[in-house]
Each structure stands twice: as structure tokens, then as C-alpha cells.
Write a protein that holds these residues in place. Structure first.
Motif, PDB file in Angstrom:
ATOM      1  N   GLU A 145     -22.111   5.193   7.459  1.00 53.62           N
ATOM      2  CA  GLU A 145     -20.920   6.027   7.332  1.00 53.62           C
ATOM      3  C   GLU A 145     -19.796   5.155   6.777  1.00 53.62           C
ATOM      4  OE1 GLU A 145     -20.364   7.598  11.252  1.00 53.62           O
ATOM      5  OE2 GLU A 145     -19.516   5.744  12.070  1.00 53.62           O
ATOM      6  N   VAL A 146     -18.993   5.747   5.913  1.00 53.42           N
ATOM      7  CA  VAL A 146     -17.864   5.052   5.296  1.00 53.42           C
ATOM      8  C   VAL A 146     -16.586   5.450   6.021  1.00 53.42           C
ATOM      9  CG1 VAL A 146     -16.438   4.834   3.208  1.00 53.42           C
ATOM     10  CG2 VAL A 146     -18.943   4.837   3.030  1.00 53.42           C
ATOM     11  N   ALA A 147     -15.793   4.456   6.400  1.00 58.03           N
ATOM     12  CA  ALA A 147     -14.503   4.692   7.038  1.00 58.03           C
ATOM     13  C   ALA A 147     -13.415   3.979   6.234  1.00 58.03           C
ATOM     14  CB  ALA A 147     -14.525   4.212   8.483  1.00 58.03           C
ATOM     15  N   ASN A 148     -12.170   4.252   6.573  1.00 54.33           N
ATOM     16  CA  ASN A 148     -11.014   3.832   5.778  1.00 54.33           C
ATOM     17  C   ASN A 148     -10.469   2.486   6.246  1.00 54.33           C
ATOM     18  OD1 ASN A 148      -8.353   3.753   4.578  1.00 54.33           O
ATOM     19  ND2 ASN A 148      -8.520   5.969   4.273  1.00 54.33           N
ATOM     20  N   HIS A 149     -10.271   1.586   5.292  1.00 54.57           N
ATOM     21  CA  HIS A 149      -9.704   0.268   5.587  1.00 54.57           C
ATOM     22  C   HIS A 149      -8.426   0.049   4.773  1.00 54.57           C
ATOM     23  CE1 HIS A 149      -9.706  -3.651   7.312  1.00 54.57           C
ATOM     24  NE2 HIS A 149     -10.287  -4.306   6.325  1.00 54.57           N
ATOM     25  N   SER A 150      -7.773   1.159   4.405  1.00 57.90           N
ATOM     26  CA  SER A 150      -6.579   1.200   3.553  1.00 57.90           C
ATOM     27  C   SER A 150      -6.990   1.143   2.089  1.00 57.90           C
ATOM     28  CB  SER A 150      -5.578   0.081   3.865  1.00 57.90           C
ATOM     29  OG  SER A 150      -5.960  -1.147   3.256  1.00 57.90           O
ATOM     30  N   TYR A 151      -6.060   1.412   1.199  1.00 58.53           N
ATOM     31  CA  TYR A 151      -6.353   1.206  -0.220  1.00 58.53           C
ATOM     32  C   TYR A 151      -6.148  -0.252  -0.600  1.00 58.53           C
ATOM     33  CZ  TYR A 151      -6.651   1.405  -5.205  1.00 58.53           C
ATOM     34  OH  TYR A 151      -7.060   1.154  -6.496  1.00 58.53           O
ATOM     35  N   SER A 152      -5.029  -0.798  -0.172  1.00 57.46           N
ATOM     36  CA  SER A 152      -4.567  -2.083  -0.701  1.00 57.46           C
ATOM     37  C   SER A 152      -5.032  -3.306   0.076  1.00 57.46           C
ATOM     38  CB  SER A 152      -3.037  -2.099  -0.719  1.00 57.46           C
ATOM     39  OG  SER A 152      -2.538  -1.987   0.615  1.00 57.46           O
ATOM     40  N   HIS A 153      -5.422  -3.125   1.339  1.00 57.95           N
ATOM     41  CA  HIS A 153      -5.668  -4.229   2.271  1.00 57.95           C
ATOM     42  C   HIS A 153      -4.403  -5.059   2.489  1.00 57.95           C
ATOM     43  CE1 HIS A 153      -7.795  -7.795   4.129  1.00 57.95           C
ATOM     44  NE2 HIS A 153      -8.247  -6.767   4.817  1.00 57.95           N
ATOM     45  N   TYR A 154      -3.250  -4.410   2.402  1.00 65.63           N
ATOM     46  CA  TYR A 154      -1.994  -5.040   2.765  1.00 65.63           C
ATOM     47  C   TYR A 154      -1.720  -4.744   4.237  1.00 65.63           C
ATOM     48  CZ  TYR A 154      -0.860  -5.835  -2.202  1.00 65.63           C
ATOM     49  OH  TYR A 154      -0.858  -6.262  -3.498  1.00 65.63           O
ATOM     50  N   SER A 155      -0.939  -5.603   4.851  1.00 65.53           N
ATOM     51  CA  SER A 155      -0.697  -5.491   6.284  1.00 65.53           C
ATOM     52  C   SER A 155       0.189  -4.297   6.627  1.00 65.53           C
ATOM     53  CB  SER A 155      -0.036  -6.769   6.801  1.00 65.53           C
ATOM     54  OG  SER A 155       0.355  -6.620   8.144  1.00 65.53           O
ATOM     55  N   PHE A 156      -0.094  -3.695   7.793  1.00 62.66           N
ATOM     56  CA  PHE A 156       0.714  -2.594   8.297  1.00 62.66           C
ATOM     57  C   PHE A 156       1.724  -3.076   9.333  1.00 62.66           C
ATOM     58  CE2 PHE A 156      -1.198   1.593   6.935  1.00 62.66           C
ATOM     59  CZ  PHE A 156      -1.950   1.044   5.897  1.00 62.66           C
ATOM     60  N   THR A 157       1.875  -4.394   9.448  1.00 68.23           N
ATOM     61  CA  THR A 157       2.942  -4.987  10.255  1.00 68.23           C
ATOM     62  C   THR A 157       3.629  -6.043   9.409  1.00 68.23           C
ATOM     63  OG1 THR A 157       1.602  -6.785  11.189  1.00 68.23           O
ATOM     64  CG2 THR A 157       1.564  -4.659  12.352  1.00 68.23           C
ATOM     65  N   GLY A 158       4.741  -6.552   9.912  1.00 65.55           N
ATOM     66  CA  GLY A 158       5.506  -7.516   9.137  1.00 65.55           C
ATOM     67  C   GLY A 158       4.943  -8.925   9.142  1.00 65.55           C
ATOM     68  N   ASP A 159       4.017  -9.212  10.025  1.00 65.72           N
ATOM     69  CA  ASP A 159       3.498 -10.570  10.147  1.00 65.72           C
ATOM     70  C   ASP A 159       2.020 -10.485  10.519  1.00 65.72           C
ATOM     71  OD1 ASP A 159       3.030 -13.244  10.537  1.00 65.72           O
ATOM     72  OD2 ASP A 159       4.014 -13.329  12.496  1.00 65.72           O
ATOM     73  N   CYS A 160       1.161 -10.642   9.524  1.00 68.27           N
ATOM     74  CA  CYS A 160      -0.279 -10.513   9.774  1.00 68.27           C
ATOM     75  C   CYS A 160      -1.034 -11.482   8.885  1.00 68.27           C
ATOM     76  CB  CYS A 160      -0.732  -9.081   9.536  1.00 68.27           C
ATOM     77  SG  CYS A 160      -2.480  -8.791   9.902  1.00 68.27           S
ATOM     78  N   TYR A 161      -1.136 -12.704   9.342  1.00 66.74           N
ATOM     79  CA  TYR A 161      -1.948 -13.714   8.665  1.00 66.74           C
ATOM     80  C   TYR A 161      -1.575 -13.936   7.204  1.00 66.74           C
ATOM     81  CZ  TYR A 161      -4.820 -12.635  12.747  1.00 66.74           C
ATOM     82  OH  TYR A 161      -5.267 -12.400  14.025  1.00 66.74           O
ATOM     83  N   GLY A 162      -0.326 -13.718   6.855  1.00 62.79           N
ATOM     84  CA  GLY A 162       0.104 -13.978   5.489  1.00 62.79           C
ATOM     85  C   GLY A 162      -0.200 -12.883   4.497  1.00 62.79           C
ATOM     86  N   LEU A 163      -0.730 -11.744   4.932  1.00 62.59           N
ATOM     87  CA  LEU A 163      -0.988 -10.637   4.018  1.00 62.59           C
ATOM     88  C   LEU A 163       0.326 -10.048   3.515  1.00 62.59           C
ATOM     89  CD1 LEU A 163      -3.775  -8.701   5.968  1.00 62.59           C
ATOM     90  CD2 LEU A 163      -4.066  -9.834   3.762  1.00 62.59           C
ATOM     91  N   PRO A 164       0.340  -9.534   2.274  1.00 62.47           N
ATOM     92  CA  PRO A 164       1.495  -8.733   1.849  1.00 62.47           C
ATOM     93  C   PRO A 164       1.616  -7.533   2.777  1.00 62.47           C
ATOM     94  CG  PRO A 164       0.024  -9.196   0.007  1.00 62.47           C
ATOM     95  CD  PRO A 164      -0.706  -9.605   1.249  1.00 62.47           C
ATOM     96  N   THR A 165       2.754  -6.906   2.811  1.00 63.51           N
ATOM     97  CA  THR A 165       2.956  -5.801   3.752  1.00 63.51           C
ATOM     98  C   THR A 165       3.179  -4.476   3.024  1.00 63.51           C
ATOM     99  OG1 THR A 165       5.328  -6.262   3.871  1.00 63.51           O
ATOM    100  CG2 THR A 165       3.912  -7.313   5.516  1.00 63.51           C
TER     101      THR A 165
END
Length: 292
Positions: A145-165
């Protein structure tokens, strides 16, 4: 109240920020799951012509109507375990893919098929755009089954391992854009489950996604397969961590998780010897919902 949640799962982009360019060429790919050759309702979901006989199970909204968060299934209803694989190609990695970096791992998907192991693939929309044939093959295989991991793989918080937000006003549209990418690839029935990039979320993120109707899916077993080259160590970490109802987070990519396929070939028979049955996340959520 739910405050920011931090986990030990380290997304590839953060590793790239901290390491030299050589490591980065490996990285940024905690990505992919593919093999050459699905959700509905209040979420940005599949078409009305879906062959799925009923709506996949989701959890009831959390306090104040926030998006519910699922971590593991019941501990007392038999030995079940869900293997999940993040296909987290990031939106800005197109040039690297064009240069030949592979964010897929057909061998891993082939192994899961050969071993008859059901699994849930948390796919980014960017990955589906890059590998539409593989996305369609996974999405149409009843084993997965396929589930959603966002389109961009950018962070949904302001501080998450250096990911863009992703800004708060674009979180919902990023999720919807991923579902649209799945449909373009031919995945008509992606599940109403969402995994936050990096596993990072806070109250604002849960509020932003409430209208989509998704259940946020975390995990209780970290495989440690990111950049691992020792399949034995990855397998041991999973085997030591699994309990009835566990959700295991893994990755499938040729570059940044090279030991995963070999680890799976060890993990599966060992867990079966212990009496475990492999299920999809939807089955664990269904069992949890039945107890509510």
C-alpha cells in the motif's frame, strides 16, 4: 498538549548538511522504493472509481480535532508487525537524479515480493514524479500500500535535522500535491496515512493537516538502515526492537541505504520463526480502531 516531537530517525538531507560533498552524493536519498513493472474521503485522495471496497481505517481526530497520530498497533492481539519503507526523494534533488543518482531500489521490492511480505511504502510526490512506472507497479500490487510522505520532503516544523521547512499555510497543499502526483503516476488508491518528513511534527502541523482526514503514522522501531553498510547490524537492531504490533521504519534506495535489502532477507525469516505475521499499516490501524 502535543509539543514538538523529536525522533532518532535521521533524514538524509540533514546528513548531507553535516557531511562533505562526497557523503552528500550518497545521501539526500533516504528515498525510494520501486520495482519495474491506495484513500478517500476528507483527504486529498483517490478517484471515485477506486476498486477499494471500503474506506481504509483511520483513527478518530485527536484533542481539539487535531490530526491523530499512530505509533504502533495492539500489543495483545497476536504477533503482527508492519514493515514500512520511506521513499523520501526531496523536491530539489532533480539535478542529482538527472546526473544518474538512483533513488529507487527495485531489488528490495523484488525481495519483498519473493518473500511474500506485505509492506507500506511512504512515498513523496517528488519520487512518484521521478519514477512513475515503479510507483504505479507498487501502488497496483495488492501486496503493498502507498501512503503519503509529503510532496517535497521538507520539514513541517521549524527545526528538523536541517531540512528546509514548509510554511504553515502550505502544509495542506504539500500533502494534496503528493496525492496528485500519485494519481498522475497511476496510483489511484493511495492510503489516507501521512508520515512527517524526519518524523518531526508539532501542534501547528497537526492542526494544518486536520482537514485532510489523514492519520499521521510514526513508528516504534528504528531500523538504523540509513547509510548503514552492515546488514547484520541493521537486522539485529530490528529483531531486538520488534514487539507485537510494531511499526518498523526502513528505507529503500540504492545509494543511501545499501544494506536494507540484505537486512530484510535476514529479518523476515527470523521474525517468522518467532511466530510473527507481517501486515500493512492499515491492518494495524484497523485493529486499533476496533478497540476504541
Amino acid at each position: 498538549m502535543i509539543s514538538r516531537v523529536r525522533v532518532r530517525h535521521v533524514p538524509v538531507r540533514h546528513v548531507c548538511v553535516r557531511h562533505a560533498a562526497a557523503a552528500c552524493a550518497l545521501g539526500a536519498a533516504l528515498t525510494a522504493c520501486g520495482a519495474p513493472d491506495a484513500p478517500h474521503a476528507a483527504r486529498p485522495a483517490p478517484s471515485a472509481t477506486s476498486a477499494v471496497p471500503s474506506r481504509p481505517p483511520t483513527l478518530a481526530p485527536g484533542p481539539a480535532g487535531l490530526t491523530p497520530v499512530f505509533k504502533n498497533g495492539p500489543r495483545t492481539q497476536g504477533r503482527t508487525v508492519a514493515l514500512t519503507f520511506d521513499a523520501d526523494m526531496t523536491a530539489d534533488q532533480g539535478a542529482r537524479a538527472a546526473a544518474g543518482e538512483r533513488f529507487d531500489n527495485p531489488e528490495l521490492i523484488a525481495t519483498l515480493r519473493a518473500l511474500k511480505v506485505p509492506a507500506t511504502v511512504f512515498m513523496t510526490g517528488r519520487w512518484a514524479d521521478e519514477y512513475p512506472v515503479q510507483a504505479r507497479s507498487i501502488g497496483r500490487d495488492p501486496l503493498f500500500e502507498v501512503a503519503n510522505h509529503s510532496y517535497s520532503h521538507y520539514s513541517f516544523t521549524g527545526d528538523c535535522y536541517g531540512l528546509p521547512t514548509v510554511s504553515g499555510d502550505r502544509m495542506r497543499s504539500d500533502v494534496e500535491r503528493a496525492y496528485a502526483a500519485f494519481r498522475r503516476a497511476g496510483v489511484e488508491d493511495a492510503m489516507p496515512y501521512f508520515r512527517f518528513p524526519g518524523g518531526c511534527y508539532d501542534r501547528q502541523a497537526l492542526r494544518a493537516l486536520a482537514a485532510t482526514g489523514v492519520t499521521a503514522v510514526q513508528w516504534d522501531v528504528v531500523s538504523g538502515d540509513a547509510f548503514a553498510t552492515d546488514a547484520d547490524a541493521v537486522a539485529q537492531q530490528v529483531l531486538e526492537g520488534v514487539r507485537p504490533g510494531s511499526v518498523v521504519v526502513m528505507h529503500c534506495t540504492r545509494s543511501a541505504a545499501p544494506a536494507t535489502e540484505r537486512a530484510v532477507r535476514q529479518i523476515v525469516p527470523e521474525l517468522r520463526k518467532k511466530g510473527y505475521r507481517f501486515v500493512k499499516v492499515s491492518q494495524l490501524i484497523g485493529a486499533t480502531r476496533a478497540r476504541q
